[in-house]
Design an enzyme around this catalytic site. Sequence first.
Site, PDB file in Angstrom:
ATOM      1  N   SER A   1       0.807  -1.226   0.000  1.00 27.72           N
ATOM      2  CA  SER A   1       0.000   0.000   0.000  1.00 27.72           C
ATOM      3  C   SER A   1       0.841   1.277   0.000  1.00 27.72           C
ATOM      4  O   SER A   1       0.349   2.331  -0.382  1.00 27.72           O
ATOM      5  CB  SER A   1      -0.928   0.024   1.218  1.00 27.72           C
ATOM      6  OG  SER A   1      -0.174  -0.106   2.399  1.00 27.72           O
TER       7      SER A   1
ATOM      8  N   ASP B   1      -4.550   7.204   8.443  1.00 25.20           N
ATOM      9  CA  ASP B   1      -5.680   6.359   8.853  1.00 25.20           C
ATOM     10  C   ASP B   1      -5.316   5.306   9.891  1.00 25.20           C
ATOM     11  O   ASP B   1      -6.067   4.362  10.100  1.00 25.20           O
ATOM     12  CB  ASP B   1      -6.287   5.668   7.624  1.00 25.20           C
ATOM     13  CG  ASP B   1      -5.285   4.749   6.944  1.00 25.20           C
ATOM     14  OD1 ASP B   1      -4.114   4.691   7.400  1.00 25.20           O
ATOM     15  OD2 ASP B   1      -5.653   4.079   5.968  1.00 25.20           O
TER      16      ASP B   1
ATOM     17  N   HIS C   1      -1.447   4.129   7.293  1.00 24.37           N
ATOM     18  CA  HIS C   1      -0.760   4.795   6.178  1.00 24.37           C
ATOM     19  C   HIS C   1      -0.438   6.257   6.486  1.00 24.37           C
ATOM     20  O   HIS C   1      -1.100   6.879   7.312  1.00 24.37           O
ATOM     21  CB  HIS C   1      -1.642   4.679   4.923  1.00 24.37           C
ATOM     22  CG  HIS C   1      -2.049   3.272   4.644  1.00 24.37           C
ATOM     23  ND1 HIS C   1      -3.298   2.778   4.943  1.00 24.37           N
ATOM     24  CD2 HIS C   1      -1.347   2.237   4.128  1.00 24.37           C
ATOM     25  CE1 HIS C   1      -3.360   1.502   4.623  1.00 24.37           C
ATOM     26  NE2 HIS C   1      -2.196   1.140   4.118  1.00 24.37           N
TER      27      HIS C   1
END
Length: 380
Positions: free
Chosen positions: A42, A350, A353
């Site tokens: 990610s 979040d 991240h």
Amino acid sequence: METLSRSIFTLLSVTIFHAILPVTSSFPISPDFPAVFNFGDSNSDTGELSSGLGFRLQPSYGQSYFFKPPSSGRFCNGRLIVDFLMEAINRPYLRPYLDTVSTQSYRRGCNFAAGGSTIQKANAASISPFGLGVQVSQFVTFKSKVLQLLQQDEDLEKYLPSEYYFKNGLYMFDIGQNDLAGAFYNKTLDQVVGLIPTIIDIFQDGIKRLYAEGARNFWIHNTGPLGCIAQVVSLFGRDKSKLDELGCVSDHNQAAKLFNSQLHGLFRQLPQQYPDSHFTYVDIFSIKSDLILNHSNYGFDHSILVCCGTGGPPLNYNDQVNCGSTGKSSDGTIITARACNDSSKYVNWDGIHYTEAANRFVAQHIVSGRYSETALSWNL
Ligand SMILES: *[C@@H]1O[C@H](CO)[C@@H](O)[C@H](O)[C@H]1NC(C)=O
Ligand SMILES: *[C@@H]1O[C@H](CO)[C@@H](O)[C@H](O)[C@H]1NC(C)=O
Ligand SMILES: *[C@@H]1O[C@H](CO)[C@@H](O)[C@H](O)[C@H]1NC(C)=O
């Protein structure tokens, strides 16, 4: 942004292990690379996992830059490190391999990174089925199909990378964080550390397969301070004796450091094993640690406190309620994880991240060249 593009011309401080050539302007993120192929999780997923698994992130994702959820697909409020790096060399953002309906072309490269991916093969507990081995296989398929199509119709070179682009392209990696994070759920620190050599071997196998496909320019990010992520602090740092002076979980950061030292060891060996190549190692861990420890010097108010979360300080994070969604707290009340008003003051977006502001900081430091080492092999 201006300093970012200007410093692209700054020379890297280059460490040569076995070079036979004098090093000239070997700054690796350079507009001279005709294409960029990226592999990872990610940290550099530009929409692959959401395309591949068919979901849309909550609208909070992308709210500071891309605005429309389909054009984001990024686990961030805005741009990722890889997006800022592409901006620095005046390239379009990398299109995800599995993003089938798009106005973007693959000519300048392709992104195989998918959120949740590991270096190790995915298992039943994995979020992403696209482990590094699968991503490399996707690349091999992509390359062979592209070259076949170009043989049939040269005009397609407007949209697809030619052989020259594959050969001279830059192959980037930012992966390993999820191997460590996942292992800690079921393993002690010693066991996690014991797993690292295997993870590094699988990583090398990916390099080997890409080298066999003709890749010669490799760009490797090490992993960040995993123990500083709010999710990890919330699950593993309840006992304050587990935390270090930054407020991060020491075991996780220790594993990340040991992973990085073995990755660095591999980086130093690679030139001997893969001739005619160019390897760059980027110390993301140091950049992110500096940002977290010294955040107030860099204009950030919060290093671990989450921007898009719920529950308030010290973490503003609840692992049952993801950013942008609504759920129940442990006492049964309905809670919503909303974004903070000014994400540019937060390092963490979040709970897992980084914010766009933090990613910009990291990219600027990468482009400065001060956190990279480059090794060239014999016969270059
Ligand atoms: C941890 O182990 C349990 C049982 O052994 C298993 O069900 C679970 O999927 C494992 N979790 C991870 C993250 O591997
Ligand atoms: C924080 O900043 C100080 C002063 O610039 C520097 O010496 C130190 O290395 C930084 N901390 C980290 C973790 O980089
Ligand atoms: C955002 O700002 C508004 C107005 O100043 C304030 O009422 C609100 O509580 C703030 N929201 C958050 C999440 O901080």
